[in-house]
Every structure is written in C-alpha cells, then in structure tokens.
Design a protein around this motif. Structure first.
Motif, PDB file in Angstrom:
ATOM      1  N   PHE B 420       0.827  -1.205   0.000  1.00  0.00           N
ATOM      2  CA  PHE B 420       0.000   0.000   0.000  1.00  0.00           C
ATOM      3  C   PHE B 420       0.864   1.258   0.000  1.00  0.00           C
ATOM      4  CE2 PHE B 420      -2.783   3.277   1.677  1.00  0.00           C
ATOM      5  CZ  PHE B 420      -3.939   3.045   0.954  1.00  0.00           C
ATOM      6  N   ALA B 421       1.882   1.282   0.861  1.00  0.00           N
ATOM      7  CA  ALA B 421       2.727   2.479   0.953  1.00  0.00           C
ATOM      8  C   ALA B 421       3.429   2.729  -0.379  1.00  0.00           C
ATOM      9  CB  ALA B 421       3.760   2.310   2.073  1.00  0.00           C
ATOM     10  N   PHE B 422       4.008   1.698  -0.960  1.00  0.00           N
ATOM     11  CA  PHE B 422       4.779   1.871  -2.188  1.00  0.00           C
ATOM     12  C   PHE B 422       3.870   2.244  -3.365  1.00  0.00           C
ATOM     13  CE2 PHE B 422       7.071  -0.324  -5.824  1.00  0.00           C
ATOM     14  CZ  PHE B 422       7.916   0.757  -6.059  1.00  0.00           C
ATOM     15  N   LEU B 423       2.823   1.463  -3.588  1.00  0.00           N
ATOM     16  CA  LEU B 423       1.956   1.720  -4.740  1.00  0.00           C
ATOM     17  C   LEU B 423       1.143   2.997  -4.551  1.00  0.00           C
ATOM     18  CD1 LEU B 423       0.802  -1.956  -5.437  1.00  0.00           C
ATOM     19  CD2 LEU B 423       2.537  -0.633  -6.667  1.00  0.00           C
ATOM     20  N   GLY B 424       0.681   3.231  -3.320  1.00  0.00           N
ATOM     21  CA  GLY B 424      -0.094   4.428  -3.051  1.00  0.00           C
ATOM     22  C   GLY B 424       0.749   5.685  -3.255  1.00  0.00           C
ATOM     23  N   LEU B 425       1.941   5.645  -2.701  1.00  0.00           N
ATOM     24  CA  LEU B 425       2.852   6.790  -2.813  1.00  0.00           C
ATOM     25  C   LEU B 425       3.197   7.046  -4.276  1.00  0.00           C
ATOM     26  CD1 LEU B 425       3.999   8.382  -0.422  1.00  0.00           C
ATOM     27  CD2 LEU B 425       6.125   7.089  -0.690  1.00  0.00           C
ATOM     28  N   ALA B 426       3.427   5.973  -5.028  1.00  0.00           N
ATOM     29  CA  ALA B 426       3.779   6.115  -6.446  1.00  0.00           C
ATOM     30  C   ALA B 426       2.613   6.714  -7.217  1.00  0.00           C
ATOM     31  CB  ALA B 426       4.165   4.763  -7.031  1.00  0.00           C
ATOM     32  N   THR B 427       1.408   6.240  -6.909  1.00  0.00           N
ATOM     33  CA  THR B 427       0.218   6.752  -7.594  1.00  0.00           C
ATOM     34  C   THR B 427       0.087   8.260  -7.392  1.00  0.00           C
ATOM     35  OG1 THR B 427      -0.865   4.644  -7.159  1.00  0.00           O
ATOM     36  CG2 THR B 427      -2.281   6.458  -7.847  1.00  0.00           C
ATOM     37  N   TRP B 428       0.301   8.671  -6.158  1.00  0.00           N
ATOM     38  CA  TRP B 428       0.158  10.088  -5.817  1.00  0.00           C
ATOM     39  C   TRP B 428       1.314  10.902  -6.418  1.00  0.00           C
ATOM     40  CZ3 TRP B 428       3.534  12.685  -2.330  1.00  0.00           C
ATOM     41  CH2 TRP B 428       3.137  14.003  -2.024  1.00  0.00           C
ATOM     42  N   TRP B 429       2.545  10.413  -6.253  1.00  0.00           N
ATOM     43  CA  TRP B 429       3.743  11.136  -6.694  1.00  0.00           C
ATOM     44  C   TRP B 429       3.744  11.345  -8.212  1.00  0.00           C
ATOM     45  CZ3 TRP B 429       7.967  12.710  -3.597  1.00  0.00           C
ATOM     46  CH2 TRP B 429       9.092  13.147  -4.286  1.00  0.00           C
ATOM     47  N   PHE B 430       3.430  10.275  -8.938  1.00  0.00           N
ATOM     48  CA  PHE B 430       3.494  10.377 -10.386  1.00  0.00           C
ATOM     49  C   PHE B 430       2.173  10.876 -10.982  1.00  0.00           C
ATOM     50  CE2 PHE B 430       6.729   7.130  -9.405  1.00  0.00           C
ATOM     51  CZ  PHE B 430       7.833   7.803  -9.901  1.00  0.00           C
ATOM     52  N   GLY B 431       1.233  11.199 -10.093  1.00  0.00           N
ATOM     53  CA  GLY B 431      -0.020  11.789 -10.547  1.00  0.00           C
ATOM     54  C   GLY B 431      -0.898  10.882 -11.384  1.00  0.00           C
ATOM     55  N   PHE B 432      -0.874   9.567 -11.063  1.00  0.00           N
ATOM     56  CA  PHE B 432      -1.708   8.621 -11.830  1.00  0.00           C
ATOM     57  C   PHE B 432      -3.139   8.592 -11.319  1.00  0.00           C
ATOM     58  CE2 PHE B 432       2.367   6.082 -12.550  1.00  0.00           C
ATOM     59  CZ  PHE B 432       2.581   6.665 -13.781  1.00  0.00           C
ATOM     60  N   LEU B 433      -3.578   9.643 -10.679  1.00  0.00           N
ATOM     61  CA  LEU B 433      -4.883   9.546 -10.025  1.00  0.00           C
ATOM     62  C   LEU B 433      -6.053   9.656 -10.998  1.00  0.00           C
ATOM     63  CD1 LEU B 433      -4.081  11.603  -6.822  1.00  0.00           C
ATOM     64  CD2 LEU B 433      -4.561   9.155  -6.968  1.00  0.00           C
TER      65      LEU B 433
END
Lengths: 433, 433
Positions: B420-433
C-alpha cells in the motif's frame, strides 16, 4: 531509598536469593547500581552478577573499586567467578587476577585458558576426590571435617595417585552403603566424562541424554580437573535454544537491555543480505515486464505464490535445523527426511493449489489463469520442501551453523522459483512470447 | 541377528544405557521391535521407552503382551511409568493399572489425575521424608536400611505429622553435619515448593532461576506428594524451547518419525491461513492495477518493500516472543521495548532506504522512483518494528501463546502496508490519479 541508609537496605535485601537480587539490580537506574553493591558491603552476593545481562554486569564492574570486586570474587564458586571474569577487558581481568591469592588465581587462570563455550570454562574446580581404598565411613568423616568443600555437590570422585578418574560415588549411594564398604567396591565405573576442551553444547547433550546431575571434567592427560553441574548446563541448554531461535530470525546475540543502536547494528547485516537477494528476485520479475504489461493480474497474484513457498520452505527448514541441532539427523535417516519433505510439499501443494486456482480463476474470471497459478504453486511447494532440507544440510556439511544462514537462502530460492514458475508459465501458456 | 538368539542378544545389548537402547529401538524396523523386547525379557529396561518418539512407543506397547508391559512398568520410577502411560488409550491404560499392585496403582493414578503438562504429572512419588527431631546419624542409618528408596535422590525432606513440609536437607549437608545434629537445626527452610497443579513450564523456570536440582511438590492442602528432579526439567526446558521454535515457523507438534501425511496435515492449517492473508495482500495490489499498467517497474520492485518489512517484523517479533516466554517483559520495560523496536526500524529503515533508493533509481534511470521506494521502505520498517512487538504482546494479553500465531499476523501487516505504501505513494507522486 538509595540515599545512604545502609542498615535499612541490608535488612530489606540482605536475604534475597541471588536471582532476585540480580533482577533488582537490572530494575535500578544504572547510576544507582554501584551504590547498592557498596552499601550492602560483604552482604552483597556476587553470584547475583551471574544472573544479570552482560551490559549491566560490565557497566557495574567498571564502576566498582577493584578491591570490592576482588573480595566479592573470592567468595564465589570458581565457575561463577570465571563467568564474571570472561567478559571483562583483558587488562581489568589481569588486574583482578593478580590480587587474588595464588591457589584461586591458578584455578581461575586455568579455566580461562580453555576456549570460550567449552566445558573447561563452565566447570567448577572445587570437588571432592578421594582414593579407592577409603571406606564409606572414612569418606563421610572426611566430608564432615572438610573446610573448603564446594557449596553443593552430588558425587564423590574416586581417583588414583596420578589424579586419573576411577569412578564416581553418588552421595545417595555413599549414604546407603555400610560404613566399612570400600569405595572401590561401590563406585560406578561407567562414568560419562567430559573433556575440558569439549563444546558446552555437546556437554549439554550428554547431560540431557543420560539424565546427569554432574559430570567429571578431565584434561588431555585424563586427569580430573573439575566438575560440570546441571545448573550450569540448564543455562547452556536454554542459551543454545535461544541462539537457534534468534539465528533463524536473523537476530544476532542481542539482549533486552541493549540500546537502539546496538540492536539496529546487530540486525542490519541480515537485512542487507535480504535486500540484495530481494533485488535478485525482483530481477527475475524484470525478465517478464512485457508479460505483466499485457496482463496486470499476474502482478497482483505473483506475491501469493512466492509467499506460500517461503512459508512452506521455512517449515521444512525449521524442522531440519532443529533435527540437526539435536543430532537426530544422520546418514541413517537423511534420505527419508528429504523424501518426506518433498512429498509433504507435493501433498500440501496439490490441496492448496486447488484452493488458490479456484480463487484466482474466479477473481479474474479466467480459468486459464487459475490453472497456471495452481501449477506454479505445486512446483514452488516441491522446491520449498527440497531446498528447505538441502540448504541447512549443506550449511551443516560446511561445518557452519545452519540456524544462522538457512533462512535467507531458502526464501531467496522460493521467491525466485515462485516468480519464475508463475510468470514463465503464464508467458508460455498465454503465448506472450 | 533377530532370529532368536536371546543369549547372544543379551550379551550384546544388556549393558546399554537406556538412552542408547532407545536409539537402537528407533533404528530397528517396526516389526523387529517387540521381538527385541521379548527376547531381552527382564533385561529390557522399560526406561528406554521414555527415550523414544511417541509413535514408536505407542506402536511397541500395542504389540507387547499386557503382562510384559505390567512387569516392565513395575520396575520403573513413578515419573517414568506415568510418562509411558499418559499417551496410551484410556482403555489399555486401565487394563494395565488394574494389574498393578495397589500401592503402585494408587500412586500412578494420582499422578495421572493431574492435568497434562503439570508438575504433578512429571513428579516422582518415591521420596525420603523424615521427622524434624531425628538426628543426622539416625537419618543416615535409616537410609542404609531403606529397601524401596528411589533410584537416586539429592535431598531428604523434613515433614510434620500431617505431611506438611518443614524444610529440606541436601545430602551434602547431611553428610557434613555431625551425627548428633538434629535435622530441625540443619534444614533449609527457604524451600522453593512447586504446586502439583502448576504448569511444567513454570516449574522449569523456577529450576532455572534458582539453580535447583530437585524440588518438593505439594498438593492443595500443602502436603508433600512428590519430587520433581532436574533431569525431567531439562527435558521440559528443551521441549518448551523446541515448541516455540516450531510454533514460530508454523510447524505443529511433529516428530522426525512422523509419516508424510501426518506431517502434511500438521502443517496445512497455517499454510491455509497464509494463503488467505496472501489474498488480502494481493487485493491491496489489485487496488492499483491502473498504476501498475502505466509503470510496470512498480510491479518489479514492490516485493522488495514487502520482503524487507517481513524480515524486520520477524526480527522484532522473535525478540518479543522470546522475552515473553522467559518472563523478561513486564510493565516495567514494555514501553521501552516498543519504543526501541520502532526506533530500530527507523534507523535500519533509513540506512537501507538509501541503498534501495539508489539501486532502484539507477536500475530504472528514474530518480523519482528511487525516492518513492525509499520512503515506502522507511514507512514499512517503522510499521514492522511497531507491529512486530504489538502483535505478540496483544496475543499474550489474550492468554494465547504468542509463538503460535504472531508470524502470520506480522507478515500480513508488513505485506499489506508494504504494497500500500509503495503503490499508493507512487500513484500520488506520479499523478496517476
């Protein structure tokens, strides 16, 4: 309470058992510990120091005046004194030894000359040894008049003039024999001796196997040099089991009183090794990037196969490590155990594969995916059983401790094979080549 | 050799120690074992049966004629007889008990009436008890004439007319006292008693803590009913440590001689639990399918974060489980240990995050990815330290054995949080929302 009322303190803690006194020491603030010892004076039983964590002991010994320590050590049984001395700095130890009277110094030095964790280090050098022509009565009279007898003992040793051991007479045997019986007629000559250079773990196994309470320790020339008693062995057994448990988890020789940095440093090496092997497993996944891009469900499911293999591998490994530690695994049964573990992997693999295959197939509404993951799981469980036994057996063959390193290798194998089997099979099955 | 030459067999194995005889029995084919016992006749020491695996013992007892077993058990110390009887079918046990003479039957029945794994089950019911007004000399004379004394003993118990324990006199003390000394003047009244209903593990801790060799066992009314000796306790300590190690790995109460199906069945439950929790972790990944589709590198790297957290969590958990088992963790230090583990997670998390971040960043030539995975690792290592201690502490609070279930919960938490931390953070950081 620690503001100087020596009288009151003595009446409060003077009667405590050494184990309770040790616990009290650990509970105190580090600064208060030397004060407690000095206020108690000769009422402080140095045996308590054998009951505390190493860091507490060293800190306390450093802050105590040398002559308090010297006096305290003189009162101890030799095995307890060695236990306290062995962890000190060589320099401080030398200083203390020099202040001890010659006979005690000689005995302690001899024990300290044996390597760490051997029977020679753990033995008690005070014991009762008598010639074979004495009678039971004379021996009892001798014991009554003996001044410097060890604190407790369970056997009398019968020796020849060259200090070679002829046999032992347990105290209950001595008491039950008529006074005029000569020791040579009542002694037990089937004695389990321990060589002074023998590993303490080995000695522990001997005690456990033959239900011993004490055992004579002999030097290379076969002369009696000391006695191992079961109370020390109980600690050894506990310590060795504890080391195995911690080693299996990649935790070094740490104690509850260690600081954050001591603890972190002790655990770092295996975490670093795990990081490197995790990169290895990741690079296997990297081989199949193309496949994952076309079917993301694979990325979602792949950790399941790896995790199941890791668990099954750890089960097989733990059983093997324990069997090796208890010397239950030998040429006689090693093939059977390897075969058993592989078959256990197959049996559990097949039943769990059905659950996993059905679950995954339903989740992604893809029957083929269920078949692929079920097959990969069976493969990985077989591999887990095989390597879960082979890895510790091989490490043991190299004369290393299988408890220490097996875990990383086994989970690396199950991760790599788990990812490779699942992703590889999927690539081939779905024709993503 | 097993074709009937009783004479030769007796001379070969008649002198073996019970432990060696036990090992011989295990090494033989199952069909040959009863033959060996019957050929040896009264030279077969039934104590050997306490040294073999349970499955071997039960199989052998079933194929022996009842009167051979009855005769064999009569020769044993009561604790060994109980050890052999307790695992038998209730029916067979009853049959054997009925054939024993009354005093022995009564003693064995009383021991068997205590719950399993209590001091009452492990105790020896033969002991030496004398009144306080006897002198040392009279006691020694009494011991010399005693017929049915226990095989070995280390202490004489001093009791009042109601069988209440007044104190103990160790044999070495008895020997060293003048003949005319009255026992009441030399007895040790600070006795560590064990209640018959106490857990054997608890008794083991008492022995270890106070370096005991034997301890009196008393019933609810405070009457002396038996003696626990250290040889039984050594086995208990070993067994309990072994149970902890196996429980941590999710391996039940299995023995090396178990068959494939027994072993597989024993290990299946925890594997099934692990499968369900692995689905949970997979469903967390499933939340981020969209993100992974856009950046496959995430799928390649995500198992690293989960695996590191799992390892760190297992380290913290193992230390906590051991500290709980050895009663070293109490209200006094529990906050310090939780804080320490979280900080250890932070310290190791930061240093390993730098290695992992640099490695991942270089591999995929993506600095942002390095930052994201490093941050996720630190988070997961903190969580690992926290839950590695909280999970076993909570299980312990529920009066369950923390060694048994902690592992699954801790790795589930580190897997879920890791993904969750890795994928969630990546989603937010790279703006894949």
């Amino acid at each position: 309470i620690r503001t100087g009322d020596a009288e009151r303190l003595r009446s409060l803690v003077g009667d405590l058992h050494e184990a309770d006194l040790g616990e009290l020491l650990e509970a105190l603030d580090a600064d208060d510990r030397p004060g407690l010892v000095e206020l108690l004076g000769d009422q402080f039983d140095f045996t308590a120091l054998t009951e505390v964590d190493e860091s507490v002991r060293l800190q306390l010994l450093e802050s105590l005046p040398t002559d308090v320590t010297v006096e305290g050590l003189r009162e101890l049984d030799s095995d307890d004194a060695v236990y306290i001395l062995e962890d000190m700095e060589a320099e401080d130890r030398q200083e203390i030894l020099e202040r001890l009277p010659l006979p005690e110094r000689a005995a302690l030095t001899r024990s300290l000359d044996f390597p760490e964790e051997t029977a020679g280090r753990r033995m008690q050098t005070d014991f009762v040894a008598v010639p074979p022509f004495w009678t039971a009565g004379r021996t009892i009279d001798y014991l009554r008049e003996m001044k410097d007898a060890p604190e407790t003992f369970y056997e009398v040793y019968v020796i020849d003039p060259a200090f070679k051991l002829l046999g032992t007479v347990p105290l209950d045997m001595l008491l039950r024999s008529p006074r005029e019986a000569r020791l040579e007629s009542i002694l037990k000559d089937e004695v389990r001796e321990v060589a002074a250079t023998e590993d303490q773990e080995e000695a522990g196994r001997l005690f456990q196997r033959y239900n011993l309470v004490s055992a004579p320790v002999t030097d290379e020339a076969g002369r009696l040099v000391g006695v191992l008693t079961v109370d020390d062995i109980v600690d050894v057994i506990h310590q060795e089991a504890d080391e195995d448990i911690k080693a299996l988890a990649g935790v070094g020789d740490e104690e509850l009183s260690d600081t954050v940095f001591q603890t972190a440093r002790g655990r770092f090496p295996w975490l670093l090794v795990n990081l490197l092997t995790a990169f290895l497993a990741a690079s296997v996944i990297g081989l199949f990037e193309g496949t994952i891009e076309q079917m993301v469900a694979l990325a979602v499911l792949m950790p399941i196969v790896a995790s199941m293999g890791g668990n099954a591998g750890t089960q097989a490994m733990t059983v093997t490590v324990r069997a090796l530690a208890m010397r239950e695994l030998g040429r006689r049964n090693v093939r059977r155990i390897i075969a058993r573990e592989v078959l256990v992997g197959l049996v559990n693999g097949v039943s769990l594969a059905m659950v996993l295959g059905a679950g995954a197939g339903l989740w992604f509404r893809n029957l083929d995916l269920g078949v692929v993951i079920a097959t990969a799981l069976i493969v990985n469980m077989l591999v887990a059983g095989l390597f879960g036994t082979l890895v510790p057996l091989s490490i043991n063959k190299l004369k290393l401790d299988p408890a220490v390193a097996s875990g990383v290798f086994v989970t690396t194998v199950t991760d790599v094979i788990g990812f490779f089997a699942f992703l590889g099979l999927a690539t081939w099955w779905f024709g993503f080549l």
